[in-house]
Write an enzyme that holds these catalytic residues in place. Structure first.
Site, PDB file in Angstrom:
ATOM      1  N   SER A  52      -3.579  29.809 -14.522  1.00 56.23           N
ATOM      2  CA  SER A  52      -2.972  29.160 -13.312  1.00 56.23           C
ATOM      3  C   SER A  52      -2.734  30.461 -12.326  1.00 56.23           C
ATOM      4  O   SER A  52      -2.469  31.596 -12.982  1.00 56.23           O
ATOM      5  CB  SER A  52      -1.634  28.635 -13.754  1.00 56.23           C
ATOM      6  OG  SER A  52      -0.906  28.365 -12.433  1.00 56.23           O
ATOM      7  N   LYS A  98      -0.033  29.304 -18.577  1.00 53.18           N
ATOM      8  CA  LYS A  98      -1.077  28.144 -18.744  1.00 53.18           C
ATOM      9  C   LYS A  98      -2.332  28.566 -19.216  1.00 53.18           C
ATOM     10  O   LYS A  98      -2.908  29.815 -19.060  1.00 53.18           O
ATOM     11  CB  LYS A  98      -1.293  27.589 -17.272  1.00 53.18           C
ATOM     12  CG  LYS A  98      -0.133  26.697 -16.765  1.00 53.18           C
ATOM     13  CD  LYS A  98       0.094  25.574 -17.328  1.00 53.18           C
ATOM     14  CE  LYS A  98      -0.978  24.576 -17.089  1.00 53.18           C
ATOM     15  NZ  LYS A  98      -0.986  24.166 -15.814  1.00 53.18           N
ATOM     16  N   HIS A 156      -6.548   2.074 -28.181  1.00 62.06           N
ATOM     17  CA  HIS A 156      -5.551   1.986 -27.004  1.00 62.06           C
ATOM     18  C   HIS A 156      -4.558   3.353 -26.752  1.00 62.06           C
ATOM     19  O   HIS A 156      -3.674   2.970 -26.237  1.00 62.06           O
ATOM     20  CB  HIS A 156      -4.951   0.622 -26.990  1.00 62.06           C
ATOM     21  CG  HIS A 156      -5.564  -0.668 -27.364  1.00 62.06           C
ATOM     22  ND1 HIS A 156      -6.044  -1.165 -26.033  1.00 62.06           N
ATOM     23  CD2 HIS A 156      -5.779  -1.260 -28.468  1.00 62.06           C
ATOM     24  CE1 HIS A 156      -6.660  -2.508 -26.855  1.00 62.06           C
ATOM     25  NE2 HIS A 156      -6.488  -2.446 -28.001  1.00 62.06           N
ATOM     26  N   GLU A 163     -12.806  19.378 -17.992  1.00 65.70           N
ATOM     27  CA  GLU A 163     -12.569  18.531 -16.681  1.00 65.70           C
ATOM     28  C   GLU A 163     -13.572  18.641 -15.787  1.00 65.70           C
ATOM     29  O   GLU A 163     -13.957  17.620 -15.009  1.00 65.70           O
ATOM     30  CB  GLU A 163     -11.152  19.090 -16.054  1.00 65.70           C
ATOM     31  CG  GLU A 163      -9.972  18.983 -16.898  1.00 65.70           C
ATOM     32  CD  GLU A 163      -8.710  19.575 -16.362  1.00 65.70           C
ATOM     33  OE1 GLU A 163      -7.634  19.177 -16.649  1.00 65.70           O
ATOM     34  OE2 GLU A 163      -8.784  20.530 -15.463  1.00 65.70           O
TER      35      GLU A 163
END
Length: 473
Positions: free
Chosen positions: A287, A293, A166, A300
């Site tokens: 970025s 970044k 969880h 992804e």
């Protein structure tokens, strides 16, 4: 070529029954050559086998067979040398393309090759050959990814991490155990690919349009020449069956789901909140606005592309739902989802293997997180069990200890023994020796457990099974 010439070319396959040529917009709409041309070299292999079969059946003479085989070889050579030839063709489909090219080369002899056969069985045969080859290529790529995970697990052997359920801290694990959990899923994908390959490994040639060929063909000889393990047992089923394509898409969808699962873990682990994983520069992006970044774009995108593969499976399932027996033109819609899913899955496996191989972990951060006292609460319960307390009571007592520590703003694992004895007289001075990450790991000393020696055994056994799969691909 004019539209009239295009229609005339099309009519060579089926136009005798019609008074008027097809509507030009409809003709373009129903053409499949733009995508089924991918099956061309399978089609040529099938045509060679068929030419030999009908020569044995007395349809072609020995000289006609030689001319036909020579023309088919010339088509293959021209396609390899002139890719633009395919782009300019007005052919309705890949079968029409070959017939037009044959007639152009050997004249009316080219029309003989279609004797006793149907495009229904041709496309089923070509498609099965594609799935057989594609499943092998996909298995090869998954083996590469599985090897990369096994190598990473070996490099990280002995490094602990917090195991979670969880997304909450649960118990300590070895990082290698975690990586091998993902690796196991990819072996199951290899099993599914093998099942899809077996499903495709039956030759439909000789089925005709639906009722079988009227000529005395040796179907087993056809199957052997095309390297099929067997022939399809029912001609009506053979021209309509696309279960092998569904099996392949299911295998690809399962692989994508497993890869998405791995991607999700790695994206989380790369975040500053976790800090477990160091993203490799060569599989990350920055970025356009924020110069600090480093984004996990490879993972992804792998996670995001899973939807395409799942969508391909659903697309084919919906196409097949409710079709009547035998061949229907709806089945033309079977190939594009499979082609697209195959291409995506190959790329996904290759990118994932490279990203895994380049990934590094923050060992200090992992060890620090694995040392969270919350992860050792179960060890305290097991300590009481070993002293004779029923587990459910031990669970209740340790829960009370943890709750009291939270109220006091202190670590329950550092609570002095006298205070712990107020919860249970079974707590003794040796408790704290049991409340260590290494002790917790060592205690899971069962096959498949996270104890260091068991994980080393698991890795060795995994490499053995992986090498067996590699030999099969």
């Amino acid at each position: 070529m004019s539209s009239q010439e295009q229609s005339a070319g099309a009519s060579k396959l089926w136009g005798g029954r019609f008074d008027r040529p097809p509507n030009e917009l409809f003709y373009q709409f129903q053409r499949s050559f733009s995508f089924d041309r991918r099956l061309l070299f399978y089609e040529l292999a099938v045509d060679r086998a068929w030419a030999r079969a009908i020569q044995s059946a007395g349809i072609l003479s020995a000289a006609e067979l030689e001319r036909t085989l020579g023309a088919l070889d010339a088509i293959a050579q021209r396609v390899a040398a002139e890719p633009g030839w395919l782009d300019a063709s007005p052919a309705e489909d890949v079968h029409h393309f070959v017939e037009m090219a044959l007639v152009e080369t050997v004249g009316s002899l080219g029309f003989k090759l279609h004797t006793g056969r149907s495009r229904n069985e041709l496309v089923a045969t070509d498609f099965r050959l594609f799935v057989k080859d594609s499943s092998r290529a996909m298995a090869y790529c998954i083996v590469g990814l599985a090897k990369a995970l096994a190598d990473l697990a070996e490099r990280m052997m002995g490094v602990p991490m917090p195991g979670m359920t969880h997304l909450q801290h649960a118990q300590p694990l070895l990082l290698s155990h975690f990586l091998l959990a993902h690796a196991e899923a990819f072996l199951r994908d290899l099993e599914r690919l093998a099942n899809a390959r077996h499903a495709a490994d039956a030759c439909p040639l000789g089925s005709g349009a639906l009722g079988g060929s009227p000529f005395p063909l040796d179907r087993m000889a056809l199957a052997r020449e095309l390297e099929f393990a067997r022939i399809t047992p029912n001609s009506l089923d053979a021209v309509a069956d696309r279960d092998f394509a569904l099996d392949y898409l299911y295998a690809l969808s399962g692989f994508a789901s497993h890869l998405s699962h791995l991607a999700e873990d790695f994206v989380l682990f790369a975040s500053q909140e976790f800090g477990f994983l160091i993203l490799p520069d060569e599989y990350s992006t920055g970025s356009s606005l924020m110069p600090q970044k480093k984004n996990p774009d490879a993972w992804e995108l792998l996670r995001g592309k899973t939807g395409r593969l799942t969508g391909a499976l659903i697309s084919l399932l919906v196409t097949l739902k409710g079709l009547p027996s035998s061949y229907a033109r709806d089945l033309q819609e079977d190939k594009e989802p499979v082609f697209a899913a195959h291409d995506q899955a190959i790329a996904m496996a290759q990118i994932a293997a490279g990203a895994v191989a380049a990934t590094k972990f923050n060992e200090d951060r992992l060890r620090q997180a694995a040392g969270d006292p919350a992860l050792l609460a179960t060890e305290a319960a097991h300590y009481l069990v070993r002293r004779g307390l029923p587990f459910r009571q031990a669970h209740e007592i340790v829960g009370q200890v943890v709750r009291e520590a939270e109220r006091a703003g202190e670590s329950w694992a550092a609570m002095p023994i006298p205070k712990l004895k107020t919860f249970s007289p079974l707590f003794e001075d040796d408790l704290h020796a049991a409340l260590t990450v290494s002790a917790a790991l060592e205690s899971r000393d069962v096959p498949g457990g996270t104890a260091p020696r068991r994980v080393r055994e698991e890795l060795a056994e995994y490499r053995k099974r992986l090498s067996e799969w590699e030999a099969r691909t």
